[in-house]
Write a protein that holds these residues in place. Structure first.
Motif, PDB file in Angstrom:
ATOM      1  N   SER A 531       0.839  -1.198   0.000  1.00 45.94           N
ATOM      2  CA  SER A 531       0.000   0.000   0.000  1.00 45.94           C
ATOM      3  C   SER A 531       0.868   1.241   0.000  1.00 45.94           C
ATOM      4  CB  SER A 531      -0.914   0.012   1.231  1.00 45.94           C
ATOM      5  OG  SER A 531      -1.766  -1.111   1.218  1.00 45.94           O
ATOM      6  N   GLY A 532       0.439   2.249  -0.721  1.00 45.40           N
ATOM      7  CA  GLY A 532       1.185   3.494  -0.756  1.00 45.40           C
ATOM      8  C   GLY A 532       0.661   4.466   0.280  1.00 45.40           C
ATOM      9  N   SER A 533       1.270   5.624   0.323  1.00 44.95           N
ATOM     10  CA  SER A 533       0.813   6.673   1.221  1.00 44.95           C
ATOM     11  C   SER A 533       1.106   8.003   0.563  1.00 44.95           C
ATOM     12  CB  SER A 533       1.530   6.583   2.566  1.00 44.95           C
ATOM     13  OG  SER A 533       2.919   6.757   2.400  1.00 44.95           O
ATOM     14  N   GLY A 534       0.259   8.968   0.784  1.00 39.42           N
ATOM     15  CA  GLY A 534       0.472  10.279   0.195  1.00 39.42           C
ATOM     16  C   GLY A 534      -0.722  10.695  -0.620  1.00 39.42           C
ATOM     17  N   GLY A 535      -0.539  11.739  -1.456  1.00 42.26           N
ATOM     18  CA  GLY A 535      -1.655  12.277  -2.215  1.00 42.26           C
ATOM     19  C   GLY A 535      -1.546  11.992  -3.689  1.00 42.26           C
ATOM     20  N   CYS A 536      -1.991  12.987  -4.490  1.00 41.33           N
ATOM     21  CA  CYS A 536      -2.009  12.828  -5.938  1.00 41.33           C
ATOM     22  C   CYS A 536      -1.122  13.889  -6.567  1.00 41.33           C
ATOM     23  CB  CYS A 536      -3.432  12.970  -6.474  1.00 41.33           C
ATOM     24  SG  CYS A 536      -4.597  11.786  -5.793  1.00 41.33           S
ATOM     25  N   GLY A 537      -0.643  13.590  -7.769  1.00 43.97           N
ATOM     26  CA  GLY A 537       0.155  14.569  -8.476  1.00 43.97           C
ATOM     27  C   GLY A 537       0.977  13.934  -9.563  1.00 43.97           C
ATOM     28  N   PRO A 538       1.755  14.745 -10.329  1.00 44.33           N
ATOM     29  CA  PRO A 538       2.654  14.194 -11.340  1.00 44.33           C
ATOM     30  C   PRO A 538       3.645  13.248 -10.688  1.00 44.33           C
ATOM     31  CG  PRO A 538       2.405  16.569 -11.591  1.00 44.33           C
ATOM     32  CD  PRO A 538       1.794  16.215 -10.271  1.00 44.33           C
ATOM     33  N   ARG A 539       4.052  12.186 -11.402  1.00 39.40           N
ATOM     34  CA  ARG A 539       4.876  11.148 -10.808  1.00 39.40           C
ATOM     35  C   ARG A 539       6.250  11.060 -11.440  1.00 39.40           C
ATOM     36  NH1 ARG A 539       3.262  11.061  -6.002  1.00 39.40           N
ATOM     37  NH2 ARG A 539       0.997  11.031  -5.901  1.00 39.40           N
ATOM     38  N   GLY A 540       7.248  11.588 -10.745  1.00 35.19           N
ATOM     39  CA  GLY A 540       8.646  11.386 -11.107  1.00 35.19           C
ATOM     40  C   GLY A 540       9.019  12.003 -12.439  1.00 35.19           C
ATOM     41  N   SER A 541      10.134  11.518 -12.944  1.00 33.02           N
ATOM     42  CA  SER A 541      10.648  11.999 -14.228  1.00 33.02           C
ATOM     43  C   SER A 541      10.591  10.865 -15.235  1.00 33.02           C
ATOM     44  CB  SER A 541      12.090  12.490 -14.053  1.00 33.02           C
ATOM     45  OG  SER A 541      12.903  11.425 -13.571  1.00 33.02           O
ATOM     46  N   GLY A 542      10.954  11.198 -16.467  1.00 34.35           N
ATOM     47  CA  GLY A 542      10.920  10.176 -17.504  1.00 34.35           C
ATOM     48  C   GLY A 542       9.534  10.082 -18.120  1.00 34.35           C
ATOM     49  N   ASN A 543       9.419   9.209 -19.107  1.00 36.45           N
ATOM     50  CA  ASN A 543       8.172   9.084 -19.857  1.00 36.45           C
ATOM     51  C   ASN A 543       7.325   7.947 -19.289  1.00 36.45           C
ATOM     52  OD1 ASN A 543       9.071  11.147 -21.547  1.00 36.45           O
ATOM     53  ND2 ASN A 543      10.160   9.699 -22.862  1.00 36.45           N
ATOM     54  N   LYS A 544       6.792   8.147 -18.095  1.00 36.22           N
ATOM     55  CA  LYS A 544       5.974   7.133 -17.433  1.00 36.22           C
ATOM     56  C   LYS A 544       4.481   7.425 -17.568  1.00 36.22           C
ATOM     57  CE  LYS A 544       9.656   5.087 -15.748  1.00 36.22           C
ATOM     58  NZ  LYS A 544      10.079   3.765 -16.245  1.00 36.22           N
ATOM     59  N   GLY A 545       4.151   8.515 -18.241  1.00 36.22           N
ATOM     60  CA  GLY A 545       2.757   8.932 -18.304  1.00 36.22           C
ATOM     61  C   GLY A 545       1.941   8.190 -19.352  1.00 36.22           C
ATOM     62  N   HIS A 546       0.651   8.161 -19.109  1.00 38.82           N
ATOM     63  CA  HIS A 546      -0.318   7.576 -20.040  1.00 38.82           C
ATOM     64  C   HIS A 546      -1.544   8.468 -20.067  1.00 38.82           C
ATOM     65  CE1 HIS A 546       1.663   3.542 -20.302  1.00 38.82           C
ATOM     66  NE2 HIS A 546       2.157   3.955 -19.144  1.00 38.82           N
ATOM     67  N   MET A 547      -2.288   8.393 -21.170  1.00 35.52           N
ATOM     68  CA  MET A 547      -3.499   9.194 -21.272  1.00 35.52           C
ATOM     69  C   MET A 547      -4.553   8.416 -22.049  1.00 35.52           C
ATOM     70  SD  MET A 547      -4.038  13.073 -22.672  1.00 35.52           S
ATOM     71  CE  MET A 547      -2.785  13.694 -21.553  1.00 35.52           C
ATOM     72  N   ILE A 548      -5.788   8.465 -21.531  1.00 35.00           N
ATOM     73  CA  ILE A 548      -6.936   7.911 -22.240  1.00 35.00           C
ATOM     74  C   ILE A 548      -7.763   9.076 -22.760  1.00 35.00           C
ATOM     75  CG2 ILE A 548      -9.030   6.523 -22.097  1.00 35.00           C
ATOM     76  CD1 ILE A 548      -7.814   4.989 -19.832  1.00 35.00           C
ATOM     77  N   TYR A 609      -9.354   5.809 -26.755  1.00 30.39           N
ATOM     78  CA  TYR A 609      -8.058   5.797 -27.436  1.00 30.39           C
ATOM     79  C   TYR A 609      -6.958   5.982 -26.384  1.00 30.39           C
ATOM     80  CZ  TYR A 609     -10.983   6.515 -31.551  1.00 30.39           C
ATOM     81  OH  TYR A 609     -11.937   6.378 -32.524  1.00 30.39           O
ATOM     82  N   HIS A 610      -5.877   5.202 -26.524  1.00 27.40           N
ATOM     83  CA  HIS A 610      -4.796   5.215 -25.539  1.00 27.40           C
ATOM     84  C   HIS A 610      -3.552   5.856 -26.137  1.00 27.40           C
ATOM     85  CE1 HIS A 610      -1.102   3.354 -23.846  1.00 27.40           C
ATOM     86  NE2 HIS A 610      -1.698   3.606 -22.694  1.00 27.40           N
ATOM     87  N   TYR A 611      -2.854   6.645 -25.323  1.00 20.13           N
ATOM     88  CA  TYR A 611      -1.596   7.273 -25.730  1.00 20.13           C
ATOM     89  C   TYR A 611      -0.584   7.077 -24.599  1.00 20.13           C
ATOM     90  CZ  TYR A 611      -4.816   9.634 -28.914  1.00 20.13           C
ATOM     91  OH  TYR A 611      -5.782   9.894 -29.847  1.00 20.13           O
ATOM     92  N   ALA A 612       0.621   6.626 -24.952  1.00 17.74           N
ATOM     93  CA  ALA A 612       1.689   6.429 -23.964  1.00 17.74           C
ATOM     94  C   ALA A 612       2.807   7.421 -24.224  1.00 17.74           C
ATOM     95  CB  ALA A 612       2.229   4.998 -24.038  1.00 17.74           C
ATOM     96  N   ALA A 613       3.365   7.997 -23.151  1.00 17.37           N
ATOM     97  CA  ALA A 613       4.492   8.920 -23.309  1.00 17.37           C
ATOM     98  C   ALA A 613       5.736   8.182 -23.783  1.00 17.37           C
ATOM     99  CB  ALA A 613       4.767   9.631 -21.978  1.00 17.37           C
ATOM    100  N   ASP A 614       5.857   6.898 -23.426  1.00 13.33           N
ATOM    101  CA  ASP A 614       6.960   6.069 -23.909  1.00 13.33           C
ATOM    102  C   ASP A 614       6.686   5.727 -25.374  1.00 13.33           C
ATOM    103  OD1 ASP A 614       8.462   3.714 -24.652  1.00 13.33           O
ATOM    104  OD2 ASP A 614       8.976   3.502 -22.531  1.00 13.33           O
ATOM    105  N   GLU A 615       7.491   6.262 -26.269  1.00 17.04           N
ATOM    106  CA  GLU A 615       7.233   6.108 -27.702  1.00 17.04           C
ATOM    107  C   GLU A 615       7.267   4.649 -28.137  1.00 17.04           C
ATOM    108  OE1 GLU A 615       8.681   8.074 -31.971  1.00 17.04           O
ATOM    109  OE2 GLU A 615       9.734   8.550 -30.090  1.00 17.04           O
ATOM    110  N   ASN A 616       8.174   3.859 -27.553  1.00 17.70           N
ATOM    111  CA  ASN A 616       8.273   2.445 -27.922  1.00 17.70           C
ATOM    112  C   ASN A 616       6.992   1.696 -27.557  1.00 17.70           C
ATOM    113  OD1 ASN A 616       9.805  -0.047 -28.713  1.00 17.70           O
ATOM    114  ND2 ASN A 616       9.535  -0.524 -26.540  1.00 17.70           N
ATOM    115  N   LEU A 617       6.485   1.910 -26.339  1.00 13.34           N
ATOM    116  CA  LEU A 617       5.249   1.261 -25.925  1.00 13.34           C
ATOM    117  C   LEU A 617       4.072   1.758 -26.751  1.00 13.34           C
ATOM    118  CD1 LEU A 617       3.590  -0.529 -24.033  1.00 13.34           C
ATOM    119  CD2 LEU A 617       3.534   1.357 -22.391  1.00 13.34           C
ATOM    120  N   HIS A 618       4.053   3.043 -27.060  1.00  8.77           N
ATOM    121  CA  HIS A 618       2.953   3.606 -27.842  1.00  8.77           C
ATOM    122  C   HIS A 618       2.864   2.939 -29.220  1.00  8.77           C
ATOM    123  CE1 HIS A 618       0.092   6.740 -29.050  1.00  8.77           C
ATOM    124  NE2 HIS A 618       0.726   6.739 -30.209  1.00  8.77           N
ATOM    125  N   LYS A 619       4.013   2.739 -29.856  1.00  6.03           N
ATOM    126  CA  LYS A 619       4.026   2.165 -31.203  1.00  6.03           C
ATOM    127  C   LYS A 619       3.786   0.657 -31.200  1.00  6.03           C
ATOM    128  CE  LYS A 619       7.077   5.615 -33.332  1.00  6.03           C
ATOM    129  NZ  LYS A 619       8.394   5.862 -33.985  1.00  6.03           N
TER     130      LYS A 619
END
Length: 654
Positions: A531-548, A609-619
């Motif tokens: 289990s985690g702890s804390g709130g919400c917000g952008p997560r770290g650096s790098g291309n870990k983001g996703h969007m629907i 529709y799904h979009y990944a910040a990681d270009e390799n995973l997106h393609k």
């Protein structure tokens, strides 16, 4: 390979070596990753002693040549399956045996490889019954054609009848010959037109002509179904005037030039009227049945018949009024669709080209992100006529969403590249078909939209790609993603797997396999350990983001979403969303969406529709999904497990 293909391979090995028991066959498939050719080659290379140990009685099988997939070849393998389903599969698969077996296995059907005498007997009886039914249908068809032939002949006789003094005299015995001759000459001998001309003079034909039956009505309404004409004639007891009036109420139009009464029986309406004012006229549907009602009521005769006539007339008025309203609704919807398309993409309505470029520059600046934003706006332009769009940014939840999408893909046959799925289990939505019932309990939720009861059913979204005041502006958090860590992702996956049929040890092991697989593709699995702890917000650096990117049909959006402030608090200034999101100015802010799986799996209601910040995973997301399906083999790898998983998703007890 997909699991459907693996199951098909199991069936083909069984067909070549029917004496293999289930345990041995499953062990062989597991040893060779479910690949049919390797299993068959191993059995062919094994000597008699090895095959005996495996309880395999057959000699090595040659390369199997499969027959075409037809009803006759598939029925012995699936004797309890409906013939129409087998026939549809044969057509859909182009009679290819392998594809047909794969399709049927994907439905959870189990083939039979030896048909006993009792089943053969039943099959013969079934074929005999079908042949008897076929012969009966042929006989009925012949009788129908003969009836149509006689009816057509009668119509030809009526239409071919020439109007003259001698032929008209039988129907108008009291009319002077000069009048009959003049009417026939003026109409060129046309029977129907001559009858109409005489009726316009006020002369009524004899009782013989007035009788309403299939033959006489067909002459006036040749394009109407004879069965309807027969029912009308019987209902009106042969009364010609009432039959014509009732057919008019049903919307039947007489053929040009046909003989029809001019007074009393035909509805008084303007044939050139448009649909808008035509149905609004109070006197449009006044017919003989209304007259019959008034007459019977006045004289005190046959009150029951009068009531029935009045009721029938009122029902027809209501029916036609309802059709008119539906037509207006369709016209209104088409007009609104065209207006929305003219306004263009929802996220940049009312913006100049310079304003749009400046807004996009404030977002994540990678070349891949820019291409994704461009694609999102193209999708908005494509769907803006009938849908409104929302954006959901996330990072930690990516692995969970992808697992749910992979399970749904196998269970429901979804296409390759289907978007990530935020929720899969339907049981939590029982009794809550739309978001208003969730909001009814909102004030009792101390954590507001962080309450587990809320999170089970809804997610946070932005109402525009360029929404700057949203809690998670899509173009700003695309690369890093946005997520909460005040919940147990491990617990969510564990609950999912156990609900779909796995026991505790199996579920824990599968979670470890899924996390290892996610790490291989760059989907961090750290949050799935505890289990985690804390709130919400952008997560770290790098291309870990996703969007629907979610498109919801405008007709249902108010049942699924509402405009909100932070923590899910209702924002009444922007509700209802169906009005706010279809305006002329680009929208801003956030909302909450009720993610009912049944609607999110229906492309007519919701498109994902799904979009990944990681270009390799997106393609390579299709490849990623195919490999993830293989990782989920312990959950979906056998027919009995597929059935358990399906029942778990649908909320039915296993």
């Amino acid at each position: 390979y997909s699991f459907c293909t693996l199951l098909a391979h199991m069936a083909r090995v069984r067909e070549a070596y029917p004496s293999l028991d289930d345990e041995t066959l499953q062990q062989l498939l597991d040893n060779f990753d479910g690949i049919e050719d390797k299993v068959l080659q191993f059995l062919a290379d094994s000597d008699d002693t090895q095959r005996k140990k495996m309880r395999c009685d057959e000699a090595p099988a040659a390369q199997k040549q499969y027959p075409p997939a037809t009803l006759e070849t598939l029925k012995p393998r699936f004797p309890d399956t409906d013939d129409s389903l087998l026939q549809d599969v044969c057509v859909a698969c182009g009679n290819d045996w392998n594809r047909a077996m794969t399709q049927l296995l994907s439905y959870g059907l189990i083939p039979v490889f030896s048909v006993n005498e009792e089943k053969e007997k039943k099959e013969k009886e079934r074929k005999a019954r079908e042949e008897e039914e076929r012969q009966q249908r042929l006989k009925e068809e012949e009788m129908r054609k003969e009836e149509e032939r006689l009816l057509e002949k009668r119509k030809e006789e009526i239409l071919a009848k020439k109007a003259s003094v001698s032929t008209l005299r039988a129907h108008f015995p009291d009319v002077e010959e000069d009048i009959l001759r003049e009417a026939a000459d003026d109409c060129g001998g046309n029977w129907s037109k001559t009858i109409e001309r005489l009726q316009s003079y006020g002369f009524a034909p004899s009782e013989v002509e007035k009788v309403a039956n299939v033959e006489t009505l067909s002459a006036v309404f040749p394009h109407v179904d004879p069965e309807l004409l027969r029912d009308v004639a019987d209902n009106c007891k042969g009364n010609w005037q009432k039959a014509l009036a009732q057919l008019a109420e049903f919307g039947c139009t007489p053929e040009d030039g046909a003989s029809i009464p001019k007074e009393g029986s035909w509805p008084e309406f303007d044939r050139e009227a448009t649909s808008d004012n035509y149905f609004d006229r109070d006197d449009t549907w006044q017919s003989d049945e209304d007259d019959a009602y008034s007459h019977a009521l006045a004289t005190g005769d046959d009150l029951k018949k009068a009531a029935h006539a009045h009721q029938t007339s009122e029902l027809m008025k209501e029916s036609m009024a309802r059709i008119a309203r539906q037509m207006k609704d369709v016209e209104k919807a088409l007009k609104e669709r065209d207006e929305q398309r003219k306004l263009g993409p929802q996220s940049c309505r009312g913006m100049s080209k310079t304003e749009l470029q400046n807004s996009l520059r404030r977002g994540d600046s990678t070349a891949h992100a820019a291409k994704c934003f461009e694609k999102m706006l193209e999708k908005e332009a494509e769907h803006c006529g009938e849908y409104v769009v929302f954006y959901h940014s996330y990072s930690f939840a990516a692995l969970m969403y992808e697992v749910q999408a992979a399970i749904a893909k196998v269970l429901y046959g979804l296409p390759d590249g289907f978007g990530a799925l935020p929720r899969l289990l339907k049981e939590p939505f029982t009794g809550k078909p739309h978001i208003s019932l969730l909001l009814a309990d909102f004030n009792t939720m101390g954590q507001q939209d962080h309450d587990p009861r809320f999170r089970q059913l809804a997610i946070s979204v932005s109402v525009s790609l360029l929404a700057p005041s949203s809690e998670a502006p899509p173009i700003s958090v695309f690369n890093a993603g946005y997520s909460c860590n005040d919940l147990s992702f491990h617990g969510i996956l564990f609950n999912l797997f156990t609900t779909l049929g796995l026991v505790k040890g199996e579920a824990d092991n599968l979670i470890k396999d899924v996390v290892r697989f996610g790490n291989k593709w760059g989907l961090s699995g750290d949050m799935y350990a505890a289990s985690g702890s804390g709130g919400c917000g952008p997560r770290g650096s790098g291309n870990k983001g996703h969007m629907i990117q979610m498109f919801i049909n405008t007709s249902v959006v108010d049942d699924l979403a509402y405009a909100s402030h932070a923590m899910g608090v209702i924002d009444d200034t922007r509700n209802p969303l169906s009005k706010y999101l279809t305006g002329k100015k680009w929208p801003d802010g956030q909302a909450r969406i009720f993610v009912h799986p049944s609607l999110f799996l229906d492309p007519k209601q919701v498109k994902i529709y799904h979009y990944a910040a990681d270009e390799n995973l997106h393609k390579k997301r299709i490849q990623f999904q195919d490999e993830l399906v293989k990782v989920l083999y312990p959950l979906l790898g056998r027919p009995e497990k597929l059935i358990k998983a399906f029942k778990g998703v649908e909320g039915k007890a296993n």
